[in-house]
Each structure stands twice: as structure tokens, then as C-alpha cells.
Design a protein around this motif. Structure first.
Motif, PDB file in Angstrom:
ATOM      1  N   GLY A  44       5.692  -3.860  -6.466  1.00 20.46           N
ATOM      2  CA  GLY A  44       5.163  -2.506  -6.427  1.00 20.46           C
ATOM      3  C   GLY A  44       6.259  -1.471  -6.570  1.00 20.46           C
ATOM      4  O   GLY A  44       7.445  -1.757  -6.389  1.00 20.46           O
ATOM      5  N   MET A  45       5.866  -0.249  -6.895  1.00 18.14           N
ATOM      6  CA  MET A  45       6.802   0.872  -7.022  1.00 18.14           C
ATOM      7  C   MET A  45       6.731   1.761  -5.785  1.00 18.14           C
ATOM      8  O   MET A  45       5.659   2.173  -5.364  1.00 18.14           O
ATOM      9  CB  MET A  45       6.489   1.712  -8.265  1.00 18.14           C
ATOM     10  N   ALA A 105       6.986  -1.691 -15.984  1.00 18.95           N
ATOM     11  CA  ALA A 105       7.903  -2.512 -15.189  1.00 18.95           C
ATOM     12  C   ALA A 105       7.249  -3.781 -14.668  1.00 18.95           C
ATOM     13  O   ALA A 105       7.919  -4.620 -14.060  1.00 18.95           O
ATOM     14  CB  ALA A 105       8.442  -1.699 -14.011  1.00 18.95           C
ATOM     15  N   GLY A 106       5.938  -3.915 -14.878  1.00 19.76           N
ATOM     16  CA  GLY A 106       5.226  -5.071 -14.349  1.00 19.76           C
ATOM     17  C   GLY A 106       4.776  -4.894 -12.920  1.00 19.76           C
ATOM     18  O   GLY A 106       4.351  -5.851 -12.266  1.00 19.76           O
ATOM     19  N   MET A 107       4.842  -3.653 -12.411  1.00 19.84           N
ATOM     20  CA  MET A 107       4.424  -3.374 -11.041  1.00 19.84           C
ATOM     21  C   MET A 107       2.904  -3.252 -10.973  1.00 19.84           C
ATOM     22  O   MET A 107       2.267  -2.776 -11.918  1.00 19.84           O
ATOM     23  CB  MET A 107       5.084  -2.088 -10.554  1.00 19.84           C
ATOM     24  N   LYS A 108       2.339  -3.666  -9.866  1.00 15.80           N
ATOM     25  CA  LYS A 108       0.887  -3.710  -9.717  1.00 15.80           C
ATOM     26  C   LYS A 108       0.348  -2.680  -8.728  1.00 15.80           C
ATOM     27  O   LYS A 108      -0.863  -2.520  -8.616  1.00 15.80           O
ATOM     28  CB  LYS A 108       0.452  -5.114  -9.272  1.00 15.80           C
ATOM     29  N   TYR A 109       1.226  -2.012  -7.995  1.00 17.22           N
ATOM     30  CA  TYR A 109       0.783  -0.981  -7.063  1.00 17.22           C
ATOM     31  C   TYR A 109       1.890   0.046  -6.891  1.00 17.22           C
ATOM     32  O   TYR A 109       3.047  -0.186  -7.266  1.00 17.22           O
ATOM     33  CB  TYR A 109       0.334  -1.560  -5.722  1.00 17.22           C
ATOM     34  N   LEU A 110       1.522   1.208  -6.343  1.00 18.54           N
ATOM     35  CA  LEU A 110       2.462   2.318  -6.184  1.00 18.54           C
ATOM     36  C   LEU A 110       2.276   2.916  -4.795  1.00 18.54           C
ATOM     37  O   LEU A 110       1.145   3.118  -4.347  1.00 18.54           O
ATOM     38  CB  LEU A 110       2.194   3.356  -7.273  1.00 18.54           C
ATOM     39  N   VAL A 111       3.389   3.204  -4.113  1.00 23.00           N
ATOM     40  CA  VAL A 111       3.363   3.821  -2.786  1.00 23.00           C
ATOM     41  C   VAL A 111       4.221   5.084  -2.844  1.00 23.00           C
ATOM     42  O   VAL A 111       5.402   5.025  -3.202  1.00 23.00           O
ATOM     43  CB  VAL A 111       3.889   2.861  -1.699  1.00 23.00           C
ATOM     44  N   PHE A 112       3.625   6.218  -2.495  1.00 23.51           N
ATOM     45  CA  PHE A 112       4.304   7.516  -2.622  1.00 23.51           C
ATOM     46  C   PHE A 112       4.470   8.181  -1.263  1.00 23.51           C
ATOM     47  O   PHE A 112       3.583   8.122  -0.403  1.00 23.51           O
ATOM     48  CB  PHE A 112       3.494   8.435  -3.538  1.00 23.51           C
ATOM     49  N   THR A 113       5.583   8.892  -1.086  1.00 21.24           N
ATOM     50  CA  THR A 113       5.876   9.589   0.171  1.00 21.24           C
ATOM     51  C   THR A 113       5.036  10.858   0.293  1.00 21.24           C
ATOM     52  O   THR A 113       5.392  11.910  -0.225  1.00 21.24           O
ATOM     53  CB  THR A 113       7.369   9.977   0.252  1.00 21.24           C
ATOM     54  N   SER A 114       3.928  10.750   0.999  1.00 16.70           N
ATOM     55  CA  SER A 114       3.078  11.929   1.210  1.00 16.70           C
ATOM     56  C   SER A 114       3.748  12.924   2.153  1.00 16.70           C
ATOM     57  O   SER A 114       3.613  14.135   1.997  1.00 16.70           O
ATOM     58  CB  SER A 114       1.720  11.510   1.776  1.00 16.70           C
ATOM     59  N   LEU A 154      -3.855   0.980 -11.423  1.00 13.47           N
ATOM     60  CA  LEU A 154      -2.767   0.648 -10.515  1.00 13.47           C
ATOM     61  C   LEU A 154      -3.241   0.903  -9.087  1.00 13.47           C
ATOM     62  O   LEU A 154      -3.830   1.943  -8.795  1.00 13.47           O
ATOM     63  CB  LEU A 154      -1.552   1.530 -10.827  1.00 13.47           C
ATOM     64  N   ARG A 155      -3.008  -0.044  -8.196  1.00  7.57           N
ATOM     65  CA  ARG A 155      -3.380   0.152  -6.793  1.00  7.57           C
ATOM     66  C   ARG A 155      -2.542   1.287  -6.205  1.00  7.57           C
ATOM     67  O   ARG A 155      -1.355   1.441  -6.526  1.00  7.57           O
ATOM     68  CB  ARG A 155      -3.155  -1.126  -5.997  1.00  7.57           C
ATOM     69  N   PHE A 156      -3.147   2.070  -5.301  1.00  9.66           N
ATOM     70  CA  PHE A 156      -2.518   3.290  -4.801  1.00  9.66           C
ATOM     71  C   PHE A 156      -2.266   3.204  -3.305  1.00  9.66           C
ATOM     72  O   PHE A 156      -3.155   2.852  -2.527  1.00  9.66           O
ATOM     73  CB  PHE A 156      -3.421   4.490  -5.102  1.00  9.66           C
ATOM     74  N   GLY A 157      -1.033   3.534  -2.901  1.00  9.06           N
ATOM     75  CA  GLY A 157      -0.674   3.524  -1.491  1.00  9.06           C
ATOM     76  C   GLY A 157       0.072   4.773  -1.085  1.00  9.06           C
ATOM     77  O   GLY A 157       0.661   5.473  -1.920  1.00  9.06           O
ATOM     78  N   LEU A 158       0.064   5.064   0.207  1.00 12.34           N
ATOM     79  CA  LEU A 158       0.694   6.268   0.737  1.00 12.34           C
ATOM     80  C   LEU A 158       1.685   5.923   1.837  1.00 12.34           C
ATOM     81  O   LEU A 158       1.353   5.218   2.802  1.00 12.34           O
ATOM     82  CB  LEU A 158      -0.355   7.229   1.287  1.00 12.34           C
ATOM     83  N   TYR A 159       2.901   6.399   1.679  1.00 17.73           N
ATOM     84  CA  TYR A 159       3.901   6.405   2.751  1.00 17.73           C
ATOM     85  C   TYR A 159       3.646   7.638   3.610  1.00 17.73           C
ATOM     86  O   TYR A 159       3.397   8.735   3.089  1.00 17.73           O
ATOM     87  CB  TYR A 159       5.300   6.461   2.141  1.00 17.73           C
ATOM     88  N   TYR A 160       3.749   7.468   4.929  1.00 15.88           N
ATOM     89  CA  TYR A 160       3.600   8.599   5.836  1.00 15.88           C
ATOM     90  C   TYR A 160       4.507   8.370   7.041  1.00 15.88           C
ATOM     91  O   TYR A 160       4.475   7.305   7.659  1.00 15.88           O
ATOM     92  CB  TYR A 160       2.147   8.762   6.284  1.00 15.88           C
ATOM     93  N   SER A 161       5.299   9.379   7.363  1.00 15.39           N
ATOM     94  CA  SER A 161       6.205   9.294   8.510  1.00 15.39           C
ATOM     95  C   SER A 161       5.550   9.868   9.754  1.00 15.39           C
ATOM     96  O   SER A 161       5.307  11.085   9.820  1.00 15.39           O
ATOM     97  CB  SER A 161       7.492  10.066   8.214  1.00 15.39           C
ATOM     98  N   PRO A 162       5.272   9.058  10.770  1.00 10.04           N
ATOM     99  CA  PRO A 162       4.802   9.632  12.039  1.00 10.04           C
ATOM    100  C   PRO A 162       5.802  10.628  12.641  1.00 10.04           C
ATOM    101  O   PRO A 162       5.395  11.698  13.094  1.00 10.04           O
ATOM    102  CB  PRO A 162       4.598   8.396  12.926  1.00 10.04           C
ATOM    103  N   ASP A 197      -5.217   2.009  -1.039  1.00 13.85           N
ATOM    104  CA  ASP A 197      -5.087   0.560  -0.845  1.00 13.85           C
ATOM    105  C   ASP A 197      -4.064   0.180   0.217  1.00 13.85           C
ATOM    106  O   ASP A 197      -4.192  -0.867   0.856  1.00 13.85           O
ATOM    107  CB  ASP A 197      -4.706  -0.101  -2.174  1.00 13.85           C
ATOM    108  N   VAL A 198      -3.031   1.021   0.406  1.00 12.62           N
ATOM    109  CA  VAL A 198      -1.951   0.699   1.344  1.00 12.62           C
ATOM    110  C   VAL A 198      -1.616   1.936   2.163  1.00 12.62           C
ATOM    111  O   VAL A 198      -1.479   3.037   1.624  1.00 12.62           O
ATOM    112  CB  VAL A 198      -0.683   0.224   0.610  1.00 12.62           C
ATOM    113  N   MET A 199      -1.476   1.758   3.478  1.00 14.39           N
ATOM    114  CA  MET A 199      -0.956   2.812   4.358  1.00 14.39           C
ATOM    115  C   MET A 199       0.387   2.333   4.869  1.00 14.39           C
ATOM    116  O   MET A 199       0.470   1.350   5.615  1.00 14.39           O
ATOM    117  CB  MET A 199      -1.918   3.053   5.515  1.00 14.39           C
TER     118      MET A 199
END
Length: 555
Positions: A44-45, A105-114, A154-162, A197-199
Motif C-alpha cells: 500500500g501507499m 507501483a502495484g499498490m492496492k490501497y492508500l492511507v493518507f494523513t487526515s 484503490l482501497r482507501f484508508g485514513l491516518y489519524y493522530s489521536p 477501508d483502513v483506520m
């Protein structure tokens, strides 16, 4: 991020998750089904981006001011850092382009810093005015990325900092009010952007109580029942997250290495980029250890991903186009990862990835199933001999690849039925007597012998704050040596030397700067009985997975 440097070397003990903790009632079979797409994806990216890209310094960590609960401070004055958003106008940002790069790049999902530790939200939140909609850009980056991922497959995920070092109530007597803000933002993220898809939390070691995680997880599961959650909000959740290192072999709990393509998480001008060999072998080693790789890029302040990083990602994608069958949808093993190789499997097929040939052939431990055929997928021929004592493989030198010689082995039954097996590496130091200057909390689990046991799943570790240390092995008798293979758990060593004992004196036979995940150290042949890895400088307590010594290679 930067959690690996902030915390001690010791891993947290992972207990079986209780439904009350996770907010989800499910059987192991249901859980496996929920995680199936993620385990099959393998790659994943990760994207760290925000106004700090204008400065080219690390996201969150370069912010000055107080860090309640963590300590320390960054190099950019807080009044400067917190106002960078007023200049942030990344007009070349194109969510569809980012998704296309990830797919290439062959990545199947992405996680971004919200939202990172600095508190700036890259989405249209109603919980705070400190967000992207009040910048000159005035576009919801999370919303555009979510739409691009959904439309691009592409599967979608979110980065989140408590943690939020900008919020006035964070870790104060008004912390409960901060939790209302935190929970409110999570509700927005999981309500306003379609399927997530990802937290991916990043709690900096905070406890479940710090974030009221049981209630938070329950709400998350109600809003997004199929979501996958990582282990950084004080609860074990669905998967572990080794940072800036390859996780050890573990096939009874999902894990994902998060690692940067350069050194910094956020964009930095002229940051040192990892060579293709390291990038590709990292991905392969993660799959061989039964884990995923979440590979990070930091976009520039224009909104573009740096062209050289895009080129590197496309190189990874080109390899996966040819040999992705050995990564996607596989499980790690049956051969546990070694310094010179790793393996993955699917059905009756074992994929053997050979990174380094020690001598004319590769010796593997025995398998309880018969190998019925063998093929070099990267081209060439292989000679194979299987007995009850082991397996011997030989590929002509001309057919050996610099990065990965990939051999497919077909068995007469499912490879998944075979318990993971550890191979002897051939290191003359394996199992020999070892001593060290420092052992993490004097715990036997981190003793010097763990660096000599042919198992990268164990390690010699030192106390936090240790900057110099040594690891010594007595080979029992004088042995001719020509090179060493060293594996570091996390890149902390900055200067070292390899020494042999001559009477009461130490003679330096080789030296270097960083060690990293895997280092082959060649030196003129020397005969010695006692050898020392002398670490002269480290950023944190040195931690070595394997210290292997070898005689000259046969010609």
C-alpha cells in the motif's frame, strides 16, 4: 510517526482481543474474511502531507512549542509553524494522479494523513477552524482522495493522530473536551467520505483510556463495519505496525511495516532516496514474513509527488507486473526469512526469493512434502536435490539476479500445511558463546545470543539512550573469515568497526557508518577466534537481529 525512535526496543505484548475492547463481535473466521483483501494486497501507499511541506521539515515533529504527553520540541517556532497553512496553496494537487501513481507501483490501497500530531486537518472538519478549507487552497484533500480511490479501484484508508499538540485542551484538565473533538472528527471522517477501508491511528504510546478507545472503536465499527484498524490507539485491534523496519516472521497475527521511500516522512528537498534493491527486497521480505508493506511518499508543496520518487515506484510496479504472483495473495513461509533469502507460498506453490548466494549452492532445511518441479522465474535453470536431511539448490552464476533470483517450487501438497522451518545460515558464529556490553533491562530475551541464533525474529537489544555498545563472539577455535552479514532491527547505528582479538589487543579489520536492515561487510581474509562488533555511535539503543560470520566463498 517516528514512534520507533521514541519508544523502547521492547515489543508490546499482544493479547487476544476481546470483543468488548474492539467494539466488534465476530468469529475468527469472520475476522479472517474481513481482513482477506488486505492480506492479499500486501502493498500500500502511505502519504504524509500538509503545510509543513513548505519548509521541507518533518511533519509534526519540527513544530516548536509544547508537546504535552511526549516532551521535546521542534526547530520551527510554533508561531511560524502554526501559520504555514495561510501560505499553503498546492494548486498542482491531483488526486487522480496520486491514485494512478500508486496503481502503477502495484499498490492496492492508500492511507493518507487526515490529521497529524501538529493538529492541522486536511479535510473539511466542523470541529476546528485549523483546517485546509481555511487555507488559500480551500479544497477538501481527503474528500478528493476518497473519490479518486473509489473511482480508481484503490482501497482507501485514513491516518489519524489521536495526539494533537495544537489543541488547547489536549492532556489538560479539559481533556474530556478534547476527546469530544477527537471523536467528532473520527465521526466526520467515517461519515462524509464513503467507504473507508483502513483506520490508521498513531497514538504515540497513549493508552486506551487516553482516547476512550473502547467507545471510539464501537462507534467506528457501527459507522464502517468492514473497516480494519491498526494497533496504535491503546488496543491490539486488527494488525501490528513495525515502523521503519521489516517485521519479524509472524503468521498468527497480521502486521504491516510502515517505511519511508526517503528518510523523512514529509517531503524534504534532496532527501536521500532508497535504492531500488532496498525498496524491492523490503517488500519481498515483508511478504516472506507474512506481513504487508505500507510505503510512504511525501508530496511537495506544489501538490505533486516528486518525479524521482514516482520513477522509483514505477520500477517497483514493473517488477510486480512480472513477478507479482510471488507477493500478492501469498502467505509467508514455509522457510522462515533468512539473511540471504525468504519465501512465500500459495496453494501447492512455494516462491523462493534468493538475495545472496553463499558459495555454489543454497542449502535449505528439509520439507515434509515432495518437490515435484522447480523453475527459475527470473530466467535460467536450477539444479535441485531433496533428501530427508535437506534441500540443495544451485543456479548458474550467469542466471543469478542482483536483486532477487526467484525460484518457484511445486509441492505434492499444500505448502500451508507445513509448520514454518528455520534454516541454518552457514554462519560460523551461529550458536557460539557471546557477550555484550549492555542488555536491554538485563532480560535474557534480548541477550547477545539472540544475534547468533540464525533467526531474525529475535534480537540483541540495549537499553534506551545507549549510544555506544559492543557485541562479542568466541568461535571456540581460530577460523578463517572473509565477510560478515549484519541485520539491524532499526537503523540506529551511525558508526561501527569490526575487530578481532590479538592477545590482549583489538585489531580493527573493517569499519562503516550505518548498518540498516541488511549489510554484507567484506574484508581481506583473516584468521581469528574472538570477534567484536564495536558500535561507536548510535542515535538510540543499538539492536542487532543477526551477526553472522563467514569464511571465504568457494571459487
Amino acid at each position: 510517526m517516528a514512534l520507533a525512535a521514541a519508544l523502547s526496543c521492547a515489543p508490546a505484548t499482544v493479547r487476544a482481543e476481546e470483543p468488548a475492547q474492539s467494539g466488534l463481535q465476530e468469529t475468527p473466521e469472520q475476522r479472517d474474511a474481513r481482513l482477506a483483501w488486505w492480506r492479499e494486497a500486501r502493498f500500500g501507499m502511505f502519504i504524509h502531507w500538509g503545510p509543513v511541506s513548505l519548509k521541507g521539515t518533518e511533519i509534526g515533529w519540527s513544530r516548536g512549542g509544547e508537546r504535552r504527553g511526549t516532551g521535546g520540541t521542534g526547530q520551527i517556532p510554533v508561531e511560524v509553524y502554526d501559520n504555514l497553512y495561510k501560505q499553503f496553496d498546492p494548486t498542482k494537487f491531483d488526486a487522480d494522479e496520486w491514485v494512478a501513481i500508486a496503481k502503477a507501483a502495484g499498490m492496492k490501497y492508500l492511507v493518507f494523513t487526515s490529521r497529524h500530531h501538529d493538529g492541522f486537518s486536511m479535510f473539511a472538519t466542523k470541529q476546528s477552524d485549523y483546517n485546509i478549507m481555511n487555507s488559500p487552497f480551500k479544497r477538501d484533500v481527503v474528500g478528493e482522495l476518497a473519490q479518486a480511490c473509489h473511482e480508481g479501484g484503490l482501497r482507501f484508508g485514513l491516518y489519524y493522530s489521536p495526539p494533537d499538540w495544537h489543541h488547547p485542551d489536549y492532556r489538560t484538565e479539559n481533556h474530556q473536551r478534547f476527546l469530544e473533538y477527537l471523536h467528532g472528527q473520527i465521526r466526520e471522517l467515517l461519515t462524509n467520505y464513503g467507504k473507508v477501508d483502513v483506520m490508521w491511528f498513531d497514538g504515540l504510546g497513549g493508552t486506551a483510556k487516553d482516547w476512550d478507545s473502547p467507545a471510539l472503536f464501537k462507534r467506528i465499527r457501527e459507522l464502517q463495519p468492514e473497516i480494519i484498524i491498526n494497533d496504535r490507539a491503546g488496543l491490539p485491534a486488527d494488525f501490528g505496525t513495525p515502523e521503519q523496519r521489516i517485521g519479524g516472521f509472524q503468521n498468527n497475527r497480521p502486521w504491516e511495516t510502515c517505511m519511508t521511500i526517503c528518510n523523512q516522512w514529509a517531503w524534504k528537498p534532496d532527501d536521500q532516496m532508497k535504492p531500488l534493491k532496498q525498496c524491492l527486497q523490503t517488500l519481498i521480505r515483508c511478504a516472506g514474513g507474512d506481513g504487508n508493506l505500507l510505503f510512504n511518499v511525501g508530496p511537495m508543496p506544489t501538490g505533486e509527488i516528486e518525479p524521482r520518487q514516482v520513477d522509483r515506484l514505477k520500477e517497483l510496479g514493473a517488477w510486480l507486473q512480472q513477478y507479482g504472483e510471488s507477493v500478492y495473495g501469498t502467505r509467508g513461509g514455509p522457510f522462515k526469512p533468512a539473511t540471504s533469502y525468504t519465501s512465500s507460498h500459495k496453494g501447492n506453490t512455494v516462491y523462493l526469493h534468493v538475495f545472496d548466494w553463499i558459495g555454489d549452492s543454497l542449502e535449505l532445511p528439509p520439507l515434509p512434502k515432495k518437490i515435484v518441479s522447480s523453475t527459475v522465474l527470473t530466467g535460467g535453470t536450477v539444479e535441485l536435490r531433496q533428501t530427508g536431511e535437506g534441500i540443495t539448490l544451485s543456479v548458474p552464476a550467469a542466471d543469478r539476479q542482483e536483486i532477487d533470483t526467484l525460484i518457484r517450487l511445486e509441492l505434492d501438497g499444500p505448502a500451508g500445511d507445513i509448520p514454518p522451518v528455520v534454516a541454518a545460515t552457514g554462519s560460523v558464529a551461529a550458536g557460539k558463546d557471546a557477550t555484550a556490553s549492555n542488555i536491554f533491562q538485563k532480560m535474557a530475551d534480548y541477550g547477545p545470543d539472540k544475534a547468533l541464533d540464525d533467526d531474525r525474529g529475535t534480537r540483541w537489544a540495549t537499553d534506551g539512550g545507549t549510544k555506544q555498545a559492543w557485541l562479542e563472539v568466541d568461535l571456540g577455535k581460530p577460523v578463517e573469515l572473509a565477510y560478515a552479514l549484519i541485520n539491524e532491527w532499526a537503523t540506529r547505528v551511525q558508526s561501527f568497526e569490526l575487530q578481532v582479538k590479538r592477545g590482549d589487543q583489538w585489531e580493527t579489520i573493517a569499519s562503516g557508518a550505518t548498518i540498516g536492515d541488511s549489510l554484507q561487510l567484506d574484508f581481506p581474509p583473516v584468521t581469528a577466534q574472538v570477534v567484536r562488533l564495536n558500535i561507536l555511535e548510535a542515535t538510540e539503543g543499538p539492536t542487532i537481529e543477526e551477526f553472522q560470520l563467514y569464511p571465504p566463498k568457494k571459487k
